[in-house]
Each structure stands twice: as C-alpha cells, then as structure tokens.
Design an enzyme around this catalytic site. Structure first.
Site, PDB file in Angstrom:
ATOM      1  N   ASP A   1       1.035  -7.793   2.001  1.00  0.00           N
ATOM      2  CA  ASP A   1       1.278  -6.355   1.898  1.00  0.00           C
ATOM      3  C   ASP A   1       2.779  -6.052   1.791  1.00  0.00           C
ATOM      4  O   ASP A   1       3.397  -5.536   2.724  1.00  0.00           O
ATOM      5  CB  ASP A   1       0.676  -5.642   3.106  1.00  0.00           C
ATOM      6  CG  ASP A   1       0.388  -4.174   2.827  1.00  0.00           C
ATOM      7  OD1 ASP A   1       0.908  -3.652   1.822  1.00  0.00           O
ATOM      8  OD2 ASP A   1      -0.348  -3.547   3.607  1.00  0.00           O
TER       9      ASP A   1
ATOM     10  N   SER B   1       4.061   1.843   8.515  1.00  0.00           N
ATOM     11  CA  SER B   1       3.779   0.947   7.395  1.00  0.00           C
ATOM     12  C   SER B   1       5.056   0.686   6.612  1.00  0.00           C
ATOM     13  O   SER B   1       5.754   1.611   6.207  1.00  0.00           O
ATOM     14  CB  SER B   1       2.738   1.568   6.467  1.00  0.00           C
ATOM     15  OG  SER B   1       1.482   1.615   7.081  1.00  0.00           O
TER      16      SER B   1
ATOM     17  N   HIS C   1       0.821  -1.220   0.000  1.00  0.00           N
ATOM     18  CA  HIS C   1       0.000   0.000   0.000  1.00  0.00           C
ATOM     19  C   HIS C   1       0.851   1.265   0.000  1.00  0.00           C
ATOM     20  O   HIS C   1       0.327   2.360  -0.220  1.00  0.00           O
ATOM     21  CB  HIS C   1      -1.002  -0.007   1.155  1.00  0.00           C
ATOM     22  CG  HIS C   1      -0.447   0.214   2.523  1.00  0.00           C
ATOM     23  ND1 HIS C   1      -0.181  -0.808   3.405  1.00  0.00           N
ATOM     24  CD2 HIS C   1      -0.132   1.350   3.187  1.00  0.00           C
ATOM     25  CE1 HIS C   1       0.268  -0.318   4.534  1.00  0.00           C
ATOM     26  NE2 HIS C   1       0.309   0.996   4.432  1.00  0.00           N
TER      27      HIS C   1
ATOM     28  N   ASN D   1      -9.598  -4.679   6.620  1.00  0.00           N
ATOM     29  CA  ASN D   1      -8.730  -3.592   7.061  1.00  0.00           C
ATOM     30  C   ASN D   1      -8.841  -3.380   8.573  1.00  0.00           C
ATOM     31  O   ASN D   1      -9.938  -3.264   9.112  1.00  0.00           O
ATOM     32  CB  ASN D   1      -9.105  -2.300   6.320  1.00  0.00           C
ATOM     33  CG  ASN D   1      -8.049  -1.231   6.450  1.00  0.00           C
ATOM     34  OD1 ASN D   1      -6.913  -1.493   6.832  1.00  0.00           O
ATOM     35  ND2 ASN D   1      -8.430   0.003   6.130  1.00  0.00           N
TER      36      ASN D   1
END
Length: 741
Positions: free
Chosen positions: A219, A661, A83, A210
């Site tokens: 991911d 992230s 992402h 999510n």
C-alpha cells in the site's frame, strides 16, 4: 531468594508493560512532556524535535486533505498509501488504459501526470494558541446562539488575517472546545502522479484482507509537488518545477525488527474517546447499524450495475473502495463495542467520573451539571435524526443532486459579505468548489446516479409521519403510509422527469452555473436545481438548529473536558481532529483471541501462498518471477535475516485512526521505515474506547517498497533520487533462502 524473586517480578512487570499499546494521538507540543516514557522505551533523541514543526523530521510531514504523506527527496517527491491516490489513478484511467488495475510509473519528470483537480499538499508551518481570541470575554449571559455566532465570527476573522500572506489557515478546537489553535499551512496546488504499483500489489488481499492480519499489501504510491518557476505555489502548469522542501525523510534500507521503537506522524481524522456514554450508545445502537445496512445495499446495487460495464466500474471505483472500507470498519466497531464489551466499559468509566465529581463539593459545584446538560442536548438531536439523515442521504447518493445543492447554496451565499457567508462557501473556498465540479465529470454517470437516487428516495418514502421530508413529498407525490409499490411508481415517474430535465452532466454548463445568481439558476429550468431549491428550507432549518446546539456544546463540553483532564492528572491527548499528531509504540505481535497469536511481520512467502491468480489475490507475474529469482539465489540488500526473507508488512502498538493512512513510520533516528495503512479488525473500536491490549496498527515495510521498486517495477530513478543504494554490503552479501519457509 527474596532478591531474586524481586528481580524476576520487576522483569515480568517491565516485559508486560512493553506489550501494551500506548494510548495517545499527541499534539506535537505535548511530546516533550512524555520524555520519561520515551526514554523507558529506549529513545535517546531529543523529544523537543517533535515540537519543532519547521525542523527535522516534522517539516517533512504533509497532509493530502484526507490522507498523510511525507517528502522523501529534495525535489518534492512524496510517498503515501496506494489507496490515497485512487482518485488520481481513476482520473487518469480509461477502459483502454486502466491505471487502477495496471498501476503507473513515470519514466521521467515529463511523464508525471496531473493528479486531478482539487489535489493538494498541505505543509504545516506553525501552530498558535488562540483560545483567548476565540472564546475570551464571552459572558455567561450570552445565549447559546450568540455564543455560536461569536465563535464563528472570531474564527473567520483569525483565518482571514492569517491567510493574508497566501497561507491556508484553520482554527481547530481541541479538548472539546477548551482550547483553540490556529494552524498555518503552505498549500501546494500542483500535485502529480509519479508511481503506483499494480492493483495486484497495491491492493493485494482486497476486501478479503481489509482490516485483517496477516497482511501482504503493497500500500504505497508516489506523488510530486510542483510550484511555479518563482518558487511560489501555483495551479497546474506544464512549465511548473518540482517543489524544493526544506526537509525530507531518509528512507531506511534496514527496516525494523520486533520490539523496535517506532513513531507515526500524521493527520488522524476523528476519534470519539471523549464523548459521553449516551453519545456512544446512539452511535452503536443507531448510527453504526444504519451505516452497515446502507453500505451493504449500495455495494449490492453498484455490483449489479458494474458487472458487465468496465467503464462504469472505473467511474465508481472510489465510491466502492470507500463503502467497503467503511463497512468493514463499522462492523468491527460494532463487534468490539457490543460483543467485546467496550460499550459497558465506557459506561463504567463514566460512572467513575460521576462518582469522582460527587466525592468533592468543589468539584460538584464546578462540574456537577455538565453531564446531564450534555445528555439533554443529545436527546434533542435524536428527536429528528431519521428525517435529517434521509435528507443528507439524497445528496450523497446522487452526484447530480449534490452538485445542484452546491450550486444553489453558492448562489445564495455569494451576494453576502464574506464574513457573513457560511463556512465552506466563503471566497477562499470558491476555487476548491470549482475543482470539485470539474473532477466530478470523471465519475458522473446518469444510469448509476439514477439507480442510487431511486434507492435513497425509497428511504425517504418510508419515513413515518412527523419525520417526513415535505418538500420531497410534494415534488414526487409521496406521503406517509404509502405502500411500497405505489411509492416506487411515484418515485420512478418523478425520476423520469428529473433526469430528462437536467443539463448538469454538461461540464461547461455546470461550471458556468457556479457564477450565476439564484434567480438565473432558477430561470434555467433545470429540474435538479429546482429540487435542490425545494429541499433547501429544510436543510437550512437543520443547520440553524445545529448551530444553536453547537453553541450549547461550546458552553458545556469544555467544563466536562476539564473534569476529565483534572481526573487524569492533566496529561491527556485530545481527540483526533485532522490536525498534526504524533504517536509512538513498538513493533509487536498480539494474542488476538484464545489460541491465536499474530506474529509481528509477514514476508514475500505469504504472497506466494495467498496467490490464486484471480480476485483479491492476483499477484502480477513479474512480481512472482522476481520472488522466484530470489528463491533461486539472487541477492538483495533488503533481506531481513530475522525472517530470512524480504519483509512485507508489520504490526506495531501505535495509536492511529483514519486519516493516518500514508503516515510515515519512523525509527528512533527519524528515518522512514514504513507507511501506516490500516489497523486490525480487533482494534477499530478504539476510536471510541482505546484497547491497550489488542490495539495494533499495520504498516508496509520500507524494504518491501524498495525491493518491489528495484526488482519488479524498475523504478530505479526514484531509488536514486531518494539516495537508496542497491549495492550489497561488502563483507556478507544478503542472500534469499533457496526454499520457502
């Protein structure tokens, strides 16, 4: 009997202690002070290695300017979350070549794609305490505005001196302005897309999963950093060569198991744990409900616009992803803070602090007035929040208006001396402003933009008297108390002329406007630029008021923070502020609610069970075939005997937030065993008040990454580059189960 009982109690206490999450997104230089806690968790290494930013493993950790990543080869190969490369995938996509859906793998170096204008890799090389240079000698008699101006001027001077050698530097505030540190980074400007799995792997579970557990999301993605042939950072050029980092992480083939100690190193965005109760209360009662409402309305509007338009869906993919992620997060924080009782706990803790201060005359003299002063400043900000928020919404909703506002402000700031220019508009910022305007071309759409601006103007039209955006009212013929039908008609008429009278969709003209004077911009007759100019006085007034309040906060917050530090005994992690941090914990499940326990690992079997062939659960056929081959007896070195399958995701007790992230998850040997990519829904309110019982972070297991690269996407050249062997152990080759669990 007594001795046995004491042993049992000690065992239970030790066992219970291991279950709790450890609060703290620690500055690297704080880690040595945590040596005893790390030893208790089984760490036998030297904690000082985390304080050495130019050593291993810290020298391998990088920022992407919003996400974290890490070098995993000597040739500048970088791994991060899927992402985190959505923008690059979108930039390189067309309706006939949709990389967002199909993914991408570059068979050779020459096939690696530019990740788009503005893509950056930042390598932190040093951190220095500059508190004295920033706040030293500011007298108690200085006004709040004088304090703000002095801090800003000194900060700019430090940054300018630091960047003389080509580095990228920032001066960041820690402990609410009690400390300032200068952070020096190498800025790599040529970033290329190497590999991203298909949507059915990288986004498997979509918005349904999510912030949820169990997860089965792949991911991860790979980028590569490039530099000029002389080894110096350079803009994109086909003749550039891969960057050669001094340090890179070894990707562990063995992964993790329950109770293993893990570290996460990254650049967490923002937490608000040291805010006052009044500040958090406003967030919970006003800001978050507003955020939820606005996200829901925008997503519904965009859904209608893109339903039959694949090309527009590609253009708006990044906005949709951000809105969905923020929406789920905001809902979770609200639930945790209100329904979960965290807001009440926050209030109780502040009352404890007040009582602690009042219990000592010396503390009362030193800290007694800080909280009431902060509450008064909070009330000042709340007085005009509706008007200010409506003004900000206009530019964020419309890319045309946002671009016009940037162009106009740049034209106003350019004639000034660089030290007098506003932060974000200094000469050091001009290349990034240009890149943002270039990248804008891939997402600009007049139909969608007009619909979103119409929606945002509707919010402004509904403002009460005393909170109006007077310049917008004059331009669009709006006024307080206007019925909705009349307001809608006025807005539609205004927008018709606005979009008919602009040339900002023309990339070359838009870029040319970056070098124009204010007079020349106004002479262009562009309606959006005229609107930006009309709104600017109110925006500038807001900024000026905010600067005065910031000066007051710079005077009061350090005192409040010092009280909190003294009460905590001195060792306390500062709120996250997008600077490099280290957090640690264990691989563990959690009792999330009555009767429901989250196991710490998921496997390939869950992908098969969730797969529906459509929507959020549409795994690629080649992945399902690879799982089927595994079930039929094909061996793999990535099998976990503990779960008798290839692990996919795992939970840990590490303390993380947005910006983490893509952060590498390291084992006790400093090897990469996974990537942090999310938190559980029950954890999201920990940005405001840490929950040591339920907080869990979600990671993708390195074995799932490597298995998919080997068995699904044929990315063997990357496995070879990372030194990952696919040769099974000599004695006992791993074999997948013949049937599902």
């Amino acid at each position: 009997m007594r001795a046995s009982r004491l042993v049992l109690i000690g065992f239970v206490v030790l066992l219970s202690a291991g279950v709790f999450a450890e609060e703290g997104m620690w500055m690297p230089q704080q880690i040595p002070a945590l040596a005893s806690k790390l030893r208790a968790l089984g760490f036998t290494g030297d904690p000082k290695t985390f304080a050495d930013l130019t050593g291993q493993p810290m020298g391998a950790i990088v920022s992407l300017g919003g996400c974290t990543a890490s070098f995993v080869s000597p040739d500048g190969l970088i791994v991060t979350n899927h992402h985190c490369v959505t923008g690059g995938l979108q930039f390189n996509s067309t309706p006939d070549r949709n990389l967002l859906k199909d993914g991408y793998f570059a068979p050779a170096l020459s096939d690696e794609l530019p990740n788009g204008p503005g893509s950056r890799v930042f390598v932190t090389t040093s951190v220095a305490d500059v508190t004295g240079d920033i706040t030293g000698g500011i007298g108690a008699s200085a006004t709040d505005r004088e304090r703000y101006d002095t801090i800003e001027r000194r900060t700019k001077a430090r940054v300018a001196a630091c960047e003389q050698d080509g580095s990228r530097c920032t001066v960041a505030s820690f402990f609410e302005g009690r400390k300032y540190f200068e952070i020096t980074q190498l800025e790599i400007k040529d970033v290329r897309l190497v590999y991203a799995p298909a949507e059915g792997i990288g986004v498997f579970g979509g918005e349904t999963d999510n912030w949820r557990w169990p997860r089965h999301t792949g991911d991860w993605s790979y980028l590569r950093a490039y530099v000029g042939r002389d080894g110096r950072t350079a803009a994109y050029d086909r003749n550039n060569v891969p960057y050669r980092p001094k340090h890179w992480l070894k990707v562990a083939r063995g992964g993790v198991k329950p109770n293993d100690l893990v570290f996460v190193v990254g650049y967490p965005g923002r937490t608000q744990r040291h805010q006052t109760y009044a500040e958090v209360k406003e967030t919970v009662e006003w800001a978050l409900p507003r955020s939820v409402r606005l996200a829901e309305e925008q997503l519904a509007l965009i859904g209608t616009l893109t339903k039959q338009d694949p090309a527009l869906a590609i253009k708006l993919a990044g906005r949709v992803q951000g809105l969905n992620n923020g929406l789920t997060n905001s809902r979770g924080v609200l639930e945790g803070m209100v329904k979960g009782g965290a807001l009440a706990v926050k209030q109780a803790r502040e009352q404890e602090l007040v009582a602690w201060i009042a219990a000592s005359p010396a503390r009362q003299e030193k800290y007694g007035e800080a909280l009431s002063a902060l509450q008064a400043l909070q009330a000042q900000g709340e007085a005009t929040r509706d008007r200010n928020a409506a003004l900000g919404l206009l530019g964020s909703a419309s890319s045309y208006l946002g671009s016009a506002q940037t162009l106009y402000r740049l034209s106003v700031q350019r004639p000034k001396d660089d030290v007098s220019r506003e932060p974000g508009f200094q000469e050091r910022d001009w290349p990034r402003i240009r890149e943002a305007q270039e990248r804008l071309q891939r997402t600009l759409d007049p139909v969608a933009d007009r619909a979103l601006l119409r929606w945002a103007m509707g919010k402004a039209a509904a403002l009460p008297a005393g909170q109006r955006l007077e310049a917008l009212d004059r331009a669009a013929g709006l006024k307080a108390g206007m019925d909705q039908a009349a307001a809608d008609a006025a807005v539609d008429a205004f927008l018709g002329g606005l979009y008919a009278g602009t040339t900002l969709a023309d990339r070359s003209l838009r870029l040319a406007y970056l070098d124009k004077s204010t007079a020349d911009l106004m002479a262009s007759g562009d309606r959006f630029i005229a609107l930006a100019a009309a709104l600017e006085p109110q925006a500038e007034a807001n900024r000026e008021a905010a600067k005065t309040r910031a000066g007051a906060y710079a005077r009061i917050r350090p005192v409040y923070m010092e009280a909190m530090l003294e009460k905590a005994g001195g060792l306390l992690a500062p709120d996250a502020n997008s600077t490099l941090r280290v957090t640690y914990g264990q691989v563990k499940g959690v009792d999330t609610r009555d009767g429901l326990f989250y196991k710490p690992q998921t496997t390939l079997q869950g992908i098969v069970e969730k797969h529906t062939g459509s929507g959020d659960f549409d795994a690629p056929r080649k992945q399902l075939d690879a799982i089927k081959a595994l079930r039929a007896g094909k061996t793999t070195v990535f099998l976990d005997k503990g779960v008798n399958d290839v692990p996919v995701n795992f939970l840990s007790t590490v303390d993380t937030t947005g910006g983490n992230s893509g952060s590498p998850t390291l084992n006790a040997r400093g090897e990469l065993v996974g990537l942090l990519f999310d938190g559980t829904y029950e954890s999201v309110s920990s940005d405001y008040l840490f929950d040591s019982v339920k907080t869990r972070s979600i990671h993708v297991d390195s074995r799932y990454m490597l298995w998919t690269m080997a068995e699904v996407d044929g990315a063997k050249r990357l496995l070879d580059e990372m030194g990952v062997s696919l040769t099974p152990p000599a004695k006992a080759p791993a074999k997948a189960p013949a049937v599902g669990r």
